[in-house]
Design a protein around this motif. Structure first.
Motif, PDB file in Angstrom:
ATOM      1  N   ARG A  17      41.231  -6.253 -75.041  1.00  0.00           N
ATOM      2  CA  ARG A  17      41.812  -5.331 -75.846  1.00  0.00           C
ATOM      3  C   ARG A  17      40.625  -4.224 -76.006  1.00  0.00           C
ATOM      4  NH1 ARG A  17      43.953  -7.503 -81.160  1.00  0.00           N
ATOM      5  NH2 ARG A  17      44.085  -5.714 -81.647  1.00  0.00           N
ATOM      6  N   GLU A  44      43.794  -1.687 -75.672  1.00  0.00           N
ATOM      7  CA  GLU A  44      44.790  -1.739 -76.599  1.00  0.00           C
ATOM      8  C   GLU A  44      44.483  -0.185 -77.535  1.00  0.00           C
ATOM      9  OE1 GLU A  44      47.271  -2.701 -79.517  1.00  0.00           O
ATOM     10  OE2 GLU A  44      46.994  -3.576 -77.577  1.00  0.00           O
ATOM     11  N   GLU A  45      43.177   0.237 -77.322  1.00  0.00           N
ATOM     12  CA  GLU A  45      43.113   1.417 -78.136  1.00  0.00           C
ATOM     13  C   GLU A  45      43.563   2.639 -77.153  1.00  0.00           C
ATOM     14  OE1 GLU A  45      39.453   2.719 -79.650  1.00  0.00           O
ATOM     15  OE2 GLU A  45      38.789   0.656 -79.939  1.00  0.00           O
ATOM     16  N   ARG A  46      43.559   2.452 -75.794  1.00  0.00           N
ATOM     17  CA  ARG A  46      44.281   3.375 -75.129  1.00  0.00           C
ATOM     18  C   ARG A  46      45.917   3.393 -75.104  1.00  0.00           C
ATOM     19  NH1 ARG A  46      42.674   6.030 -70.365  1.00  0.00           N
ATOM     20  NH2 ARG A  46      40.811   4.236 -70.129  1.00  0.00           N
ATOM     21  N   ARG A  47      46.406   2.255 -75.374  1.00  0.00           N
ATOM     22  CA  ARG A  47      47.726   2.102 -75.634  1.00  0.00           C
ATOM     23  C   ARG A  47      48.337   2.575 -76.939  1.00  0.00           C
ATOM     24  NH1 ARG A  47      51.372  -0.443 -78.283  1.00  0.00           N
ATOM     25  NH2 ARG A  47      49.746  -1.689 -79.496  1.00  0.00           N
ATOM     26  N   SER A  48      47.522   2.338 -78.084  1.00  0.00           N
ATOM     27  CA  SER A  48      47.986   2.661 -79.143  1.00  0.00           C
ATOM     28  C   SER A  48      47.528   4.234 -79.584  1.00  0.00           C
ATOM     29  CB  SER A  48      47.008   2.106 -80.404  1.00  0.00           C
ATOM     30  OG  SER A  48      45.755   1.935 -80.267  1.00  0.00           O
ATOM     31  N   GLY A  49      46.507   4.798 -78.767  1.00  0.00           N
ATOM     32  CA  GLY A  49      46.291   6.295 -78.665  1.00  0.00           C
ATOM     33  C   GLY A  49      45.111   6.521 -79.542  1.00  0.00           C
ATOM     34  N   THR A  50      44.409   5.344 -80.224  1.00  0.00           N
ATOM     35  CA  THR A  50      43.158   5.532 -81.067  1.00  0.00           C
ATOM     36  C   THR A  50      42.173   6.152 -80.112  1.00  0.00           C
ATOM     37  OG1 THR A  50      42.902   3.166 -80.997  1.00  0.00           O
ATOM     38  CG2 THR A  50      44.025   4.139 -82.726  1.00  0.00           C
ATOM     39  N   THR A  60      46.173   0.182 -69.785  1.00  0.00           N
ATOM     40  CA  THR A  60      46.689   0.262 -70.997  1.00  0.00           C
ATOM     41  C   THR A  60      47.234  -0.963 -71.782  1.00  0.00           C
ATOM     42  OG1 THR A  60      48.738   0.967 -70.172  1.00  0.00           O
ATOM     43  CG2 THR A  60      47.221   2.778 -70.894  1.00  0.00           C
ATOM     44  N   ASN A  61      47.127  -2.123 -70.843  1.00  0.00           N
ATOM     45  CA  ASN A  61      48.075  -3.262 -71.239  1.00  0.00           C
ATOM     46  C   ASN A  61      46.693  -4.327 -71.101  1.00  0.00           C
ATOM     47  OD1 ASN A  61      49.060  -5.985 -70.856  1.00  0.00           O
ATOM     48  ND2 ASN A  61      51.156  -4.551 -70.590  1.00  0.00           N
ATOM     49  N   GLN A  62      46.528  -5.000 -72.508  1.00  0.00           N
ATOM     50  CA  GLN A  62      45.594  -5.926 -72.380  1.00  0.00           C
ATOM     51  C   GLN A  62      45.783  -7.374 -71.668  1.00  0.00           C
ATOM     52  OE1 GLN A  62      45.086  -7.493 -76.675  1.00  0.00           O
ATOM     53  NE2 GLN A  62      47.207  -6.609 -77.118  1.00  0.00           N
TER      54      GLN A  62
END
Length: 233
Positions: A69, A73-79, A156-158
Motif C-alpha cells: 500500500r 493506496e496513495e495513488r488510488r486515494s489521490g494523495t 493502484t490496487n494494493q
C-alpha cells in the motif's frame, strides 16, 4: 536531507499507526519462536541456521504486506498526486518509504536476537554464522522491500501489488530449481538471479563480496525503477 528525514519520520508513524505492521511483526515472531523452541528441544544444537532459512521464507511471504500500500493506496486515494506536486523530489519520497519499511524489518529481526541470547546462556554457539545470518536477513529484506515498492508504484490496487510481489519473490527464491534443468551458460545466468543462492552463504556463516554486491544492486535498481515509475505518473 531534512525533507527526507521528515518524510521518513512521517512514513514510520504511518506504518506503526496501522495494524498491518503489528500483525506482520507478530506473525513473524510467533512462527520463528515456535520453530526455535521445537528445534532446540529436538536437535539440542546451539545454532540458528534453520531459523535464518525460515525467516527468509517468512520475509518473502510478509514483505508484500508491508510494501503493497506504500504507493498503490496513495495513488488510488489521490494523495500521491498531492505529494508529487509538493516541492519534494521523487527520490526523497521513495527513500523515505524505503527507510520506513526498513524500520519495520529492523524491529522484526531485532526481536529474534533473544534466540541468540538463549543459545549464549545455555550453550556455546558459533557466533560467525549468527552474525552473518543476521546480515543476510537484512540484505535480503532490503532487496525484497525495494522490489515491493517498485511494484506498488506501478499499480493502484494494493492487493494486485501484494500478489505480484509475492509471485515475483517466489520465482526469484526458487529459480535455482529451474536453472538446474538448463544447459550452460543459462544455468549460471539464472543462478545469478537466485535469492536463495545468494542468501545461503550468509545463513551458514560465509560472506562473499559477490553476494553483498548482488543484494546492493537489487536495492539500488529497485529504488531507481520506483523513482522512474513515480516520475512517469
Amino acid at each position: 536531507m531534512s525533507q527526507m528525514a521528515t518524510l521518513a519520520a512521517k512514513e514510520v508513524r504511518t506504518l506503526f499507526t496501522s495494524p498491518i505492521a503489528y500483525a506482520v511483526i507478530a506473525v513473524f515472531i510467533v512462527l520463528s519462536g515456535y520453530t526455535f523452541t521445537v528445534s532446540l528441544f529436538v536437535s539440542k544444537q546451539a545454532t540458528l541456521v534453520h531459523i535464518f532459512f525460515q525467516a527468509a521464507v517468512q520475509l518473502i511471504l510478509l514483505v508484500p504486506l508491508i510494501t503493497m500500500r506504500q504507493f498503490a493506496e496513495e495513488r488510488r486515494s489521490g494523495t500521491l498526486e498531492l505529494l508529487l506536486t509538493a516541492p519534494i523530489r521523487e527520490i526523497d519520497i521513495v527513500v523515505a518509504k524505503f527507510i520506513a519499511c526498513m524500520v519495520v524489518l529492523a524491529v522484526m529481526t531485532s526481536l529474534t536476537l533473544i534466540y541468540a541470547a538463549v543459545l549464549s546462556a545455555y550453550g556455546d554457539p558459533d557466533w560467525g554464522p549468527i552474525y552473518s545470518g543476521y546480515v543476510g536477513l537484512v540484505m535480503l529484506g532490503a532487496a525484497l522491500l525495494s522490489i515491493g515498492l517498485m511494484i506498488s508504484a506501478l499499480t493502484t490496487n494494493q492487493i494486485v501489488a501484494a500478489v505480484v510481489s509475492l509471485g515475483l519473490f517466489g520465482i526469484l527464491w526458487a529459480i535455482d530449481t529451474l536453472a538446474s534443468l538448463l544447459p550452460q551458460p543459462f544455468e549460471n545466468w539464472l543462478l545469478g538471479l537466485s535469492l536463495l543462492a545468494h542468501f545461503t552463504p550468509f545463513a551458514v556463516g560465509a560472506m562473499y563480496l559477490s553476494d553483498f554486491g548482488f543484494f546492493l544492486t537489487v536495492v539500488l535498481l529497485g529504488i531507481f525503477l520506483t523513482v522512474r515509475a513515480l516520475a512517469r505518473s
